[in-house]
Design a protein around this motif. Structure first.
Motif, short mmCIF file in Angstrom:
data_model
loop_
_atom_site.label_atom_id
_atom_site.label_comp_id
_atom_site.label_asym_id
_atom_site.label_seq_id
_atom_site.Cartn_x
_atom_site.Cartn_y
_atom_site.Cartn_z
N LYS A 75 0.93 -1.14 0.18
CA LYS A 75 -0.03 0.15 -0.08
C LYS A 75 0.85 1.15 0.01
CE LYS A 75 -4.00 1.99 0.59
NZ LYS A 75 -5.14 1.87 -0.51
N ALA A 76 2.09 1.24 0.70
CA ALA A 76 2.94 2.34 0.98
C ALA A 76 3.79 2.38 -0.38
CB ALA A 76 3.67 2.46 2.26
N GLY A 77 3.97 1.43 -0.73
CA GLY A 77 4.80 1.44 -2.33
C GLY A 77 6.33 1.65 -1.96
N HIS A 78 7.16 1.41 -3.10
CA HIS A 78 8.54 1.37 -3.20
C HIS A 78 9.42 0.64 -2.18
CE1 HIS A 78 7.37 5.09 -5.46
NE2 HIS A 78 6.96 5.58 -4.44
N PHE A 79 8.53 -0.67 -1.83
CA PHE A 79 9.30 -1.25 -0.83
C PHE A 79 9.49 -3.01 -1.33
CE2 PHE A 79 7.54 1.82 1.79
CZ PHE A 79 8.72 2.36 2.33
N ALA A 80 9.54 -3.03 -2.78
CA ALA A 80 9.52 -4.22 -3.45
C ALA A 80 10.53 -5.31 -2.75
CB ALA A 80 9.42 -3.97 -5.13
N THR A 81 11.79 -4.62 -2.83
CA THR A 81 13.12 -5.28 -2.39
C THR A 81 12.69 -5.87 -0.87
OG1 THR A 81 14.30 -3.99 -3.73
CG2 THR A 81 15.60 -5.41 -2.24
N PHE A 82 12.40 -5.13 -0.17
CA PHE A 82 12.18 -5.72 1.25
C PHE A 82 10.89 -6.58 1.26
CE2 PHE A 82 11.05 -5.66 5.59
CZ PHE A 82 12.44 -5.55 6.35
N ILE A 83 10.01 -6.47 0.37
CA ILE A 83 8.90 -7.44 0.61
C ILE A 83 9.36 -8.77 0.04
CG2 ILE A 83 6.75 -8.06 -0.77
CD1 ILE A 83 6.00 -4.98 -0.39
N ARG A 84 10.17 -8.76 -0.99
CA ARG A 84 10.92 -9.91 -1.44
C ARG A 84 11.75 -10.50 -0.48
NH1 ARG A 84 15.97 -10.96 -3.92
NH2 ARG A 84 16.33 -8.73 -4.16
N LEU A 85 12.47 -9.87 0.03
CA LEU A 85 13.10 -10.55 1.59
C LEU A 85 12.28 -10.98 2.50
CD1 LEU A 85 15.95 -7.84 1.72
CD2 LEU A 85 16.18 -10.09 0.76
N LEU A 86 11.27 -10.67 2.82
CA LEU A 86 10.28 -11.03 3.64
C LEU A 86 9.61 -12.51 3.31
CD1 LEU A 86 8.47 -7.91 4.76
CD2 LEU A 86 10.06 -9.17 6.32
N ARG A 87 9.52 -12.52 2.03
CA ARG A 87 9.00 -13.86 1.36
C ARG A 87 10.10 -14.73 1.52
NH1 ARG A 87 5.85 -10.38 -2.52
NH2 ARG A 87 3.70 -10.57 -1.92
N ASN A 88 11.33 -14.40 0.91
CA ASN A 88 12.35 -15.38 0.84
C ASN A 88 12.62 -16.17 2.18
OD1 ASN A 88 12.33 -14.82 -1.81
ND2 ASN A 88 14.31 -13.62 -1.59
N THR A 89 12.61 -15.34 3.14
CA THR A 89 13.02 -15.77 4.46
C THR A 89 11.62 -16.39 5.46
OG1 THR A 89 12.69 -13.42 5.32
CG2 THR A 89 14.88 -14.13 4.61
N ASP A 90 10.58 -16.05 4.79
CA ASP A 90 9.49 -16.28 5.44
C ASP A 90 8.85 -15.65 6.62
OD1 ASP A 90 8.58 -18.63 3.85
OD2 ASP A 90 9.86 -19.80 4.83
N MET A 91 9.66 -14.42 6.81
CA MET A 91 9.42 -13.55 7.98
C MET A 91 8.20 -12.88 7.77
SD MET A 91 11.65 -13.84 10.25
CE MET A 91 10.88 -12.15 11.22
N GLY A 92 7.52 -12.54 6.53
CA GLY A 92 6.28 -11.98 6.56
C GLY A 92 5.30 -12.83 7.08
#
Length: 272
Positions: A75-92
């Motif tokens: 929703k905030a935008g401009h955080f695609a890289t951190f979102i990818r890291l959250l998914r890769n590490t299952d931290m999301g």
């Protein structure tokens, strides 16, 4: 007699021409009278659409239903890289589960995509899976910190990456002039730029640089500007970038209103 008839014919032609002139002038004036209010309405519609599109909230509103950190960052935008890291590490998923069960809350420091692009080339690709997880955890505090609490926090601050009391993955948060908050890792120093989201259990702050742990990157690992890392964006990352690009591109509602107005105006003038 012939002269009289000829004069009468000329007079009739003149009267007929005058009559047609008056009729054409009346039609032209009627078109102007009818088209002017329509033109004013069209201008008002365009201005209303462009003004509405320029207004955006300072903070992203809370998503409906359970808190979802991925949805907040999208929703905030401009955080695609951190979102990818959250998914890769299952931290999301772990964060969402922890927020449902824990009353302590969480605090996230999130760098923007441009901050990741400022890292040395190959920085993220060189990390092991464990180091990538620690990097993400280093941006997460196991407690909720409001803006005021950040300014008065006791250092070193604990992160999910390790025990700061034992000297592992230390993070220092200090108050500067005004309401500015500085963050120091030993490898980099940056500031909290703005609040992305906050409620009673979760606070998400945008930071100026990627928080690099001293244990992974060392003191000489300060980021320097370089070419962005090449990565193959996933479908969801591309969707996130597309959603966030609306702040810079032309507003679709305004463009639709302008196009529709031009078409309707052309048809209106043609029919008249």
């Amino acid at each position: 007699m012939w002269i009289l008839t000829n004069n009468t014919t000329c007079n009739n032609k003149t009267s007929l021409a005058t009559h047609y002139y008056i009729q054409l002038r009346s039609i032209f004036m009627m078109k102007q009278v009818l088209f002017f209010p329509f033109l004013l309405f069209l201008v008002f519609l365009i201005l209303h659409c462009t003004t509405s599109s320029a207004q955006s909230p300072a903070e992203s509103p809370a998503p409906s239903g359970p808190v979802d950190i991925i949805a907040i960052l999208k929703k905030a935008g401009h955080f695609a890289t951190f979102i990818r890291l959250l998914r890769n590490t299952d931290m999301g998923e772990q964060l969402n589960g922890q927020l449902k069960k824990s009353n302590l809350g969480r605090t996230l420091f999130v760098p923007t995509d441009s901050s990741f692009s400022s890292l040395k080339l190959g920085t993220l690709n060189a990390l092991t899976d464990k180091q990538e997880l620690q990097l993400v955890q280093f941006h997460i505090l196991p407690d909720f910190y409001s803006e005021l609490q950040l300014q008065t926090a006791t250092n070193p601050v604990h992160t999910l990456a390790g025990d700061s009391n034992a000297g592992h993955f230390q993070l220092n948060v200090t108050a500067a002039t005004g309401k500015e908050v500085n963050i120091t890792t030993g490898a980099v120093s940056t500031t909290v730029e703005k609040t992305i989201y906050t409620d009673d259990h979760l606070a998400v702050y945008q930071v100026g640089e990627v928080l690099l742990p001293l244990e992974i990157f060392g003191a000489a690992a300060s980021p320097t500007a370089s070419k962005p890392e090449k990565k193959r964006p996933s479908t969801e990352d591309a969707a996130t970038t597309t959603e966030s690009s609306g702040a810079f591109g032309p507003n679709r509602q305004a463009m639709t209103a302008i196009s529709s107005g031009v078409v309707v105006g052309s048809l209106f003038s043609f029919l008249l």
